[in-house]
Motif scaffolding. Sequence first.
Motif, PDB file in Angstrom:
ATOM      1  N   ASN A 199      45.223 -41.095  53.564  1.00 18.12           N
ATOM      2  CA  ASN A 199      45.208 -41.899  54.767  1.00 18.12           C
ATOM      3  C   ASN A 199      44.612 -41.111  55.982  1.00 18.12           C
TER       4      ASN A 199
ATOM      5  N   ALA B  88      40.022 -40.505  59.568  1.00 21.90           N
ATOM      6  CA  ALA B  88      38.842 -39.484  60.143  1.00 21.90           C
ATOM      7  C   ALA B  88      37.669 -40.055  59.936  1.00 21.90           C
TER       8      ALA B  88
ATOM      9  N   LYS C 105      36.888 -43.314  59.125  1.00 19.72           N
ATOM     10  CA  LYS C 105      36.798 -44.841  59.523  1.00 19.72           C
ATOM     11  C   LYS C 105      36.388 -44.620  61.152  1.00 19.72           C
ATOM     12  N   TYR C 106      37.085 -43.673  61.960  1.00 18.67           N
ATOM     13  CA  TYR C 106      36.881 -43.537  63.247  1.00 18.67           C
ATOM     14  C   TYR C 106      35.640 -42.705  63.787  1.00 18.67           C
TER      15      TYR C 106
ATOM     16  N   ILE D 295      35.682 -41.015  67.663  1.00 17.47           N
ATOM     17  CA  ILE D 295      35.868 -41.771  68.918  1.00 17.47           C
ATOM     18  C   ILE D 295      37.162 -41.411  69.934  1.00 17.47           C
ATOM     19  N   GLY D 296      38.119 -40.613  68.994  1.00 20.30           N
ATOM     20  CA  GLY D 296      39.238 -40.140  69.976  1.00 20.30           C
ATOM     21  C   GLY D 296      40.281 -41.313  70.207  1.00 20.30           C
TER      22      GLY D 296
ATOM     23  N   LEU E 297      51.101 -44.457  68.956  1.00 19.41           N
ATOM     24  CA  LEU E 297      50.251 -44.221  67.677  1.00 19.41           C
ATOM     25  C   LEU E 297      51.002 -44.577  66.415  1.00 19.41           C
TER      26      LEU E 297
ATOM     27  N   ARG F  36      47.383 -50.495  67.410  1.00 24.52           N
ATOM     28  CA  ARG F  36      45.929 -49.988  67.146  1.00 24.52           C
ATOM     29  C   ARG F  36      45.610 -49.584  68.633  1.00 24.52           C
TER      30      ARG F  36
ATOM     31  N   VAL G  41      39.178 -49.609  69.212  1.00 26.20           N
ATOM     32  CA  VAL G  41      39.012 -49.795  67.761  1.00 26.20           C
ATOM     33  C   VAL G  41      38.866 -51.020  67.391  1.00 26.20           C
TER      34      VAL G  41
ATOM     35  N   THR H  81      45.001 -52.131  59.757  1.00 23.77           N
ATOM     36  CA  THR H  81      46.339 -52.841  60.088  1.00 23.77           C
ATOM     37  C   THR H  81      47.222 -52.189  61.216  1.00 23.77           C
ATOM     38  N   GLY H  82      46.798 -50.996  61.444  1.00 24.94           N
ATOM     39  CA  GLY H  82      47.873 -50.341  62.370  1.00 24.94           C
ATOM     40  C   GLY H  82      49.254 -50.023  61.649  1.00 24.94           C
ATOM     41  N   LEU H  83      49.105 -49.884  60.269  1.00 21.95           N
ATOM     42  CA  LEU H  83      50.349 -49.463  59.506  1.00 21.95           C
ATOM     43  C   LEU H  83      50.295 -48.141  58.805  1.00 21.95           C
TER      44      LEU H  83
ATOM     45  N   LEU I  94      49.283 -44.918  59.763  1.00 24.01           N
ATOM     46  CA  LEU I  94      50.239 -43.899  60.610  1.00 24.01           C
ATOM     47  C   LEU I  94      51.582 -43.884  60.552  1.00 24.01           C
ATOM     48  N   ASN I  95      52.135 -45.357  60.678  1.00 22.58           N
ATOM     49  CA  ASN I  95      53.481 -45.571  60.646  1.00 22.58           C
ATOM     50  C   ASN I  95      54.050 -45.138  59.409  1.00 22.58           C
TER      51      ASN I  95
ATOM     52  N   SER J 252      39.516 -36.241  67.100  1.00 20.45           N
ATOM     53  CA  SER J 252      40.881 -36.171  66.933  1.00 20.45           C
ATOM     54  C   SER J 252      41.225 -35.058  65.695  1.00 20.45           C
TER      55      SER J 252
ATOM     56  N   PHE K 212      44.560 -34.163  63.423  1.00 20.71           N
ATOM     57  CA  PHE K 212      46.116 -34.492  62.964  1.00 20.71           C
ATOM     58  C   PHE K 212      46.451 -33.397  62.185  1.00 20.71           C
TER      59      PHE K 212
HETATM   60  P1  ADP Z   1      44.637 -48.513  61.430  1.00 22.72           P
HETATM   61  O1  ADP Z   1      43.564 -47.498  61.115  1.00 22.72           O
HETATM   62  O2  ADP Z   1      45.024 -49.386  59.986  1.00 22.72           O
HETATM   63  O3  ADP Z   1      44.313 -49.471  62.455  1.00 22.72           O
HETATM   64  P2  ADP Z   1      46.535 -46.474  61.400  1.00 22.72           P
HETATM   65  O4  ADP Z   1      48.116 -46.644  61.581  1.00 22.72           O
HETATM   66  O5  ADP Z   1      46.127 -45.670  60.478  1.00 22.72           O
HETATM   67  O6  ADP Z   1      46.081 -47.818  61.522  1.00 22.72           O
HETATM   68  O7  ADP Z   1      46.131 -45.949  63.082  1.00 22.72           O
HETATM   69  C1  ADP Z   1      46.674 -46.490  64.114  1.00 22.72           C
HETATM   70  C2  ADP Z   1      45.647 -46.510  65.246  1.00 22.72           C
HETATM   71  O8  ADP Z   1      45.531 -44.951  65.500  1.00 22.72           O
HETATM   72  C3  ADP Z   1      44.386 -46.752  64.545  1.00 22.72           C
HETATM   73  O9  ADP Z   1      44.067 -48.215  65.015  1.00 22.72           O
HETATM   74  C4  ADP Z   1      43.437 -46.036  65.863  1.00 22.72           C
HETATM   75  O10 ADP Z   1      43.401 -46.774  66.959  1.00 22.72           O
HETATM   76  C5  ADP Z   1      44.140 -44.664  65.879  1.00 22.72           C
HETATM   77  N1  ADP Z   1      43.705 -43.744  65.225  1.00 22.72           N
HETATM   78  C6  ADP Z   1      44.400 -43.217  63.729  1.00 22.72           C
HETATM   79  N2  ADP Z   1      43.523 -42.050  63.536  1.00 22.72           N
HETATM   80  C7  ADP Z   1      42.554 -41.808  64.302  1.00 22.72           C
HETATM   81  C8  ADP Z   1      41.476 -41.077  64.177  1.00 22.72           C
HETATM   82  N3  ADP Z   1      41.285 -40.317  63.291  1.00 22.72           N
HETATM   83  N4  ADP Z   1      40.478 -41.124  65.449  1.00 22.72           N
HETATM   84  C9  ADP Z   1      40.803 -42.031  66.241  1.00 22.72           C
HETATM   85  N5  ADP Z   1      41.802 -43.104  66.340  1.00 22.72           N
HETATM   86  C10 ADP Z   1      42.653 -42.772  65.316  1.00 22.72           C
END
Ligand code: ADP
Length: 400
Positions: free
Chosen positions: A299, A304, A306-307, A334-335, A344, A350, A354, A360-362, A364-365, A388, A390
Amino acid sequence: MRSTPKKMSEEDNRWLKALFEMATDGIVTISLQGIIENVNLAVCELFGYKREELCGQKVKMLMGNHDRMYHDEYLERYQRTREPHIIGIGREVTGRRKNGEEFPLRLAISEVKLDDQIIYLGMLHDLTDYKRAQERVAQLNSELETKVQDRTATLRRREKELQQALGKERELNELKSRFLSMASHEFKTPLSTILSSVELIEHYREAQQERKREKHIGRIKDAVNQLIDVLNDFLSLSKLEQGKVEVSPRVTDLRSIISTSVESSEGQLKEGQHVVLDLAPEPGLIMTDAKLLRHVLVNLISNAAKYSSPGMGITIASGRRGKDFFISIIDQGIGIPAEDQAYLFDRFFRARNVENVKGTGLGLNIVSHYVQLLGGKIEFTSEVDSGSTFTIVLPAIIDK
Ligand code: ADP
């Protein structure tokens, strides 16, 4: 009764005697030395003595312990200073019955000047009932106060419970609407891709249109995979909610978990993106649930990728932090805007930058819940347009 008529008729005398005798309050006359000269019936009844037992005795025998001790001194002082403490004022004292029982009493003393002598006249009023009533009122008041306090506390508690329930309800409603807007978007896009690609394929019937057909079949596959990803997130979430996610720790080599996670994420990398491993050389044996940890890593690596833009590198660093292990996923993407960072890990959240990226914004949860189940913690640092990092920190052994 400051003065007495000089000569009283026989009738006056009888009348006075009857008045003295029948008064409901006790009346006692004493000499300057505190000797009882006469008492009325009420005194006898109140104290349980016969008249002859009282007359000629010191009046202090009718007093409770404290007053009895000081009575002679009172009399002596008054005669010396003429400063009244009780005479002409009246006060509450403690009486003492023949049987030793003490009781509250109101005592008013007047000084009576007769022709040839001065006597003191004491009026005694039994305060037992009055005191009892007073105590009862005080008790009722305090009971009432306790009741009011209890009632207030109950009301406050109810109000708090109600507010909490309302808060929960509001939170649920908000989650529901966030879910609906996310789901409609996340389903609609791949479904319309599938629909338009299917319609186009129908038109590409010629043999030489094979490549076009393949392109659209590829698009359909991607869209279906997207839908599967979303559904998998829902599934993970509902399993977490129901407490159905099981943790089965086993001794595993952390480096191998990391490399299999990188392999699983390869499909998510954009063109030219590559993963650089920066792993500590020592053996990284860890007691953890490899499946959950892999889910977390895949995930974070997918995010990493995707963004970040195509061609960018993603670094995975790992090693020991004291007794614990850490794994960092570092991108130059993009940070995350500072204002969004606090939310977050919230469900469906989200960040504002982005909008053009699917999600889905799910993720990281779910990740944060899994890390918690693994006994670890997750942290991040991020700067818009710089990237970023993590980091998850895991104990060497899950303490279940
Ligand atoms: P999703 O990626 O499906 O939107 P996530 O729960 O994985 O949902 O992430 C929540 C939000 O955190 C994302 O929508 C994004 O705004 C931000 N995010 C997570 N990881 C990154 C990252 N590596 N770089 C930038 N933003 C991030």
